[in-house]
Design an enzyme around this catalytic site. Structure first.
Site, PDB file in Angstrom:
ATOM      1  N   SER A  61       1.413  -1.113  -0.199  1.00 12.05           N
ATOM      2  CA  SER A  61       0.109  -0.096   0.131  1.00 12.05           C
ATOM      3  C   SER A  61       1.213   1.600   0.439  1.00 12.05           C
ATOM      4  O   SER A  61       1.255   1.477  -1.024  1.00 12.05           O
ATOM      5  CB  SER A  61      -0.942   0.080   1.082  1.00 12.05           C
ATOM      6  OG  SER A  61      -2.100   1.270   1.113  1.00 12.05           O
ATOM      7  N   HIS A 101      -5.581  -1.412  -3.066  1.00 13.25           N
ATOM      8  CA  HIS A 101      -6.625  -1.655  -2.859  1.00 13.25           C
ATOM      9  C   HIS A 101      -8.417  -1.641  -3.646  1.00 13.25           C
ATOM     10  O   HIS A 101      -9.563  -1.135  -3.655  1.00 13.25           O
ATOM     11  CB  HIS A 101      -7.478  -0.872  -1.596  1.00 13.25           C
ATOM     12  CG  HIS A 101      -6.093  -1.106  -0.218  1.00 13.25           C
ATOM     13  ND1 HIS A 101      -5.931  -1.988   0.160  1.00 13.25           N
ATOM     14  CD2 HIS A 101      -5.017  -0.349   0.318  1.00 13.25           C
ATOM     15  CE1 HIS A 101      -4.709  -1.487   0.636  1.00 13.25           C
ATOM     16  NE2 HIS A 101      -4.426  -0.705   1.128  1.00 13.25           N
TER      17      HIS A 101
END
Length: 207
Positions: free
Chosen positions: A120, A161
């Site tokens: 991320s 995501h």
């Protein structure tokens, strides 16, 4: 040769790393940087990633660059076999990497062939700039960050995501907003990019 493993959620795609990492043998070591997550309320993914790495027989050394001294950080990055950088606030992460000079040391180690694992925020800092991340993360978490110029180890902009809760709306909006101006690459928690030298390949966990 440059070796990067770019993820949204490392524990979800750890099997891809295991299958594609040529230098993975039990007893090797990881500099594990959780810095992006330390002020986040939700940070279960950090422990999940740590357990995944340990499950492969790797020895994990946790180094929070926001509290460790420069010598300790540099020694760990130089000594260990892999570098892992967690998710969390991308701006705070970049601020602390730049403040300590760890950003340049990571670039040096990656350019020498050491494998970097990003999750991320740890993936997004690999891009040329994290300006686009303002739509996702709170930039006020990094009041001392003077420039959004990032590590520039890839020529694209990871958008983690994608299609995963609770990021469905924001990632779709970011994809629409930036797709015509930068090389944005959306990918889900079940996907990962493997960069080896000049080649980038996208993998996906089979459902």
């Amino acid at each position: 040769m440059k070796s990067l493993f770019i993820t949204s959620s490392f524990s979800d795609v750890a099997s891809i790393f295991k299958d594609t990492e040529e230098n993975l043998t039990p007893g090797k070591t990881v500099t594990f940087i959780p810095t992006a997550s330390i002020h986040e309320e939700i940070n279960f993914y950090v422990e999940d990633a740590k357990k995944s790495l340990e499950g492969m027989g790797l020895l994990v050394e946790v180094i929070d660059v926001s509290i460790e001294d420069k010598d300790t950080i540099f020694s760990s990055l130089e000594r260990n076999d892999f570098i892992y950088v967690s998710g969390g606030n991308t701006f705070f992460l970049l601020q602390e990497l730049k403040r300590t000079g760890a950003d340049k040391e990571i670039i040096k180690q990656v350019q020498s062939g050491k494998t970097y694992i990003g999750e991320s925020a740890g993936s997004m800092i690999l891009s040329p700039s994290i300006d686009y991340v303002r739509d996702m993360d709170d930039e006020s978490a990094a009041p001392s960050l003077e420039s959004y110029e990032a590590l520039n180890l890839i020529d694209f902009y990871p958008l983690p995501h994608y299609t995963n809760e609770p990021f469905i709306e924001i990632t779709e909006a970011m994809k629409s907003k930036y797709s015509k101006t930068i090389k944005i690459e959306p990918f889900s928690n079940a996907e990962a990019f493997r960069v080896k030298g000049q080649r980038t390949q996208k993998y996906k966990i089979n459902a």
